[in-house]
Write a protein that holds these residues in place. Sequence first.
Motif, PDB file in Angstrom:
ATOM      1  N   LEU A 104      82.346  65.213  69.096  1.00  0.00           N
ATOM      2  CA  LEU A 104      84.015  65.370  69.079  1.00  0.00           C
ATOM      3  C   LEU A 104      84.610  64.535  70.093  1.00  0.00           C
ATOM      4  O   LEU A 104      84.121  64.189  71.335  1.00  0.00           O
ATOM      5  CB  LEU A 104      84.244  66.788  69.645  1.00  0.00           C
ATOM      6  CG  LEU A 104      83.718  67.895  68.769  1.00  0.00           C
ATOM      7  CD1 LEU A 104      84.178  69.209  69.351  1.00  0.00           C
ATOM      8  CD2 LEU A 104      84.493  67.649  67.280  1.00  0.00           C
ATOM      9  N   ILE A 107      85.552  65.370  74.303  1.00  0.00           N
ATOM     10  CA  ILE A 107      84.763  66.243  74.914  1.00  0.00           C
ATOM     11  C   ILE A 107      83.760  65.475  75.632  1.00  0.00           C
ATOM     12  O   ILE A 107      82.767  64.758  74.950  1.00  0.00           O
ATOM     13  CB  ILE A 107      83.971  67.202  73.759  1.00  0.00           C
ATOM     14  CG1 ILE A 107      85.016  68.059  73.092  1.00  0.00           C
ATOM     15  CG2 ILE A 107      83.206  68.119  74.744  1.00  0.00           C
ATOM     16  CD1 ILE A 107      86.253  68.644  73.808  1.00  0.00           C
ATOM     17  N   ASP A 109      84.348  62.360  76.390  1.00  0.00           N
ATOM     18  CA  ASP A 109      84.528  61.244  75.853  1.00  0.00           C
ATOM     19  C   ASP A 109      86.046  60.699  75.696  1.00  0.00           C
ATOM     20  O   ASP A 109      86.994  61.716  76.056  1.00  0.00           O
ATOM     21  CB  ASP A 109      84.079  61.355  74.363  1.00  0.00           C
ATOM     22  CG  ASP A 109      82.658  60.746  74.066  1.00  0.00           C
ATOM     23  OD1 ASP A 109      82.336  59.831  74.711  1.00  0.00           O
ATOM     24  OD2 ASP A 109      82.100  61.164  73.261  1.00  0.00           O
ATOM     25  N   ASN A 132      78.854  68.756  67.744  1.00  0.00           N
ATOM     26  CA  ASN A 132      79.073  68.875  69.342  1.00  0.00           C
ATOM     27  C   ASN A 132      78.004  69.192  69.809  1.00  0.00           C
ATOM     28  O   ASN A 132      77.098  69.865  69.616  1.00  0.00           O
ATOM     29  CB  ASN A 132      80.175  69.624  69.882  1.00  0.00           C
ATOM     30  CG  ASN A 132      80.413  69.947  71.246  1.00  0.00           C
ATOM     31  OD1 ASN A 132      79.607  70.884  71.921  1.00  0.00           O
ATOM     32  ND2 ASN A 132      80.877  68.738  71.976  1.00  0.00           N
ATOM     33  N   VAL A 234      70.259  64.233  76.169  1.00  0.00           N
ATOM     34  CA  VAL A 234      69.820  65.924  76.722  1.00  0.00           C
ATOM     35  C   VAL A 234      70.970  66.532  76.898  1.00  0.00           C
ATOM     36  O   VAL A 234      71.933  66.096  77.576  1.00  0.00           O
ATOM     37  CB  VAL A 234      69.001  65.526  77.977  1.00  0.00           C
ATOM     38  CG1 VAL A 234      68.999  66.992  78.903  1.00  0.00           C
ATOM     39  CG2 VAL A 234      67.671  65.160  77.634  1.00  0.00           C
TER      40      VAL A 234
HETATM   41  N1  SAM Z   1      81.407  64.026  72.462  1.00  0.00           N
HETATM   42  C1  SAM Z   1      80.130  64.113  72.387  1.00  0.00           C
HETATM   43  C2  SAM Z   1      80.115  65.728  71.913  1.00  0.00           C
HETATM   44  O1  SAM Z   1      80.918  66.158  71.335  1.00  0.00           O
HETATM   45  O2  SAM Z   1      78.683  66.055  71.917  1.00  0.00           O
HETATM   46  C3  SAM Z   1      79.338  63.994  73.835  1.00  0.00           C
HETATM   47  C4  SAM Z   1      79.876  62.651  74.308  1.00  0.00           C
HETATM   48  S1  SAM Z   1      78.979  62.557  75.924  1.00  0.00           S
HETATM   49  C5  SAM Z   1      79.508  60.843  76.336  1.00  0.00           C
HETATM   50  C6  SAM Z   1      77.136  62.018  75.368  1.00  0.00           C
HETATM   51  C7  SAM Z   1      76.160  63.034  75.945  1.00  0.00           C
HETATM   52  O3  SAM Z   1      76.295  64.083  75.062  1.00  0.00           O
HETATM   53  C8  SAM Z   1      74.860  62.734  76.060  1.00  0.00           C
HETATM   54  O4  SAM Z   1      74.575  61.791  77.472  1.00  0.00           O
HETATM   55  C9  SAM Z   1      74.001  63.647  76.032  1.00  0.00           C
HETATM   56  O5  SAM Z   1      74.048  64.487  77.508  1.00  0.00           O
HETATM   57  C10 SAM Z   1      74.674  64.825  75.090  1.00  0.00           C
HETATM   58  N2  SAM Z   1      74.511  64.339  73.540  1.00  0.00           N
HETATM   59  C11 SAM Z   1      74.955  63.553  72.734  1.00  0.00           C
HETATM   60  N3  SAM Z   1      73.996  63.617  71.697  1.00  0.00           N
HETATM   61  C12 SAM Z   1      73.156  64.312  71.698  1.00  0.00           C
HETATM   62  C13 SAM Z   1      71.905  64.822  71.118  1.00  0.00           C
HETATM   63  N4  SAM Z   1      71.976  64.457  69.834  1.00  0.00           N
HETATM   64  N5  SAM Z   1      70.937  65.414  71.588  1.00  0.00           N
HETATM   65  C14 SAM Z   1      71.295  66.100  72.925  1.00  0.00           C
HETATM   66  N6  SAM Z   1      72.118  65.572  73.850  1.00  0.00           N
HETATM   67  C15 SAM Z   1      73.115  64.859  73.160  1.00  0.00           C
END
Ligand code: SAM
Length: 295
Positions: A104, A107, A109, A132, A234
């Motif tokens: 998302l 979030i 981001d 998410n 993670v």
């Molecule tokens: N906007 C995104 C969301 O809605 O989940 C999150 C973005 S944030 C910059 C990225 C972080 O989300 C990663 O460093 C990790 O901690 C988590 N993340 C994203 N994808 C993931 C996945 N497939 N499995 C586990 N953690 C994930």
Amino acid sequence: MKHNNPPTTIKLTVDKVSLRAGLYLVGTPIGYLKDISLRALETFMSVDFVACEDTRVTGKLLHHYGIPTKKIKYNDHSNLPARENIINIIEQGQSVALCSDAGLPLIADPGYKLVAECVEKGLYVTSIPGANAALTGLQLSAMPTDQFIFLGFLATKKKAREDYLKRWKDVPVTQVYYESARRIVDSIRAVQTVMGERHVVVARELTKSYEEVLSGTCSELIGRLEAKPIKGEVVFIVSGEGDVKELNDDDILKQLRCEIHEQKHSVKESVRIVMDQSGWPKKKVYEHALTVKNE
Ligand code: SAM
């Protein structure tokens, strides 16, 4: 766990629809390309521009679904002119979809300032929900989900990380953090130092081939992850204050092994640390410490 990726191909024809001028916040997959809604695809097809964190990352997704919509950049480095550009586009009667690399937008981001400015100017803003990582990890954690708190990324520096954790130490609900696989052991250790022995879950590579959910006390997971480090993205979940697994003799022995053999602390220091973290009586911890020392 290997994801059972079904070998089916879903043939989609995504048609353009007429959209009102505004900003569309569109959720995208967090690893598995099919985790996208039909409405998200229709929106990408129909807006005048897709504002992406990284045009190459979103380009691959759009290409996969045969969507040729023009892309513009909007990321953490985007400043006032970039926001004004998007606002001008909307004020001129066009539509913009905002998405991040995964999950998302907004979030953990970019996007919140843009949404705030659009709302202030009375422009239309809507959300097209999607995947998410935090919520997916929470669902799989087997921890209480009726109340939880999302706390974003932990700081990379030890002191800042511990100070941040101190703020949430007494919160009695499940805590959800984003973390990198490289720092996860340091973060579990920080939780143990600040909050004492807690139940923790490391949910990694969610929706991808190597999806895995590791669960245990801080000591257990530190031991497992040091023996077999993990890679990838993670979600880190910590039990709330008061929702702590009862420790048994094995847990105390594991903690002592970690303090004495891995951290190289003296028996006296190790007993103090483990007593503080577990609340166990000194005599019992000391007896176990002697066993560990003589192993
Ligand atoms: N906007 C995104 C969301 O809605 O989940 C999150 C973005 S944030 C910059 C990225 C972080 O989300 C990663 O460093 C990790 O901690 C988590 N993340 C994203 N994808 C993931 C996945 N497939 N499995 C586990 N953690 C994930």
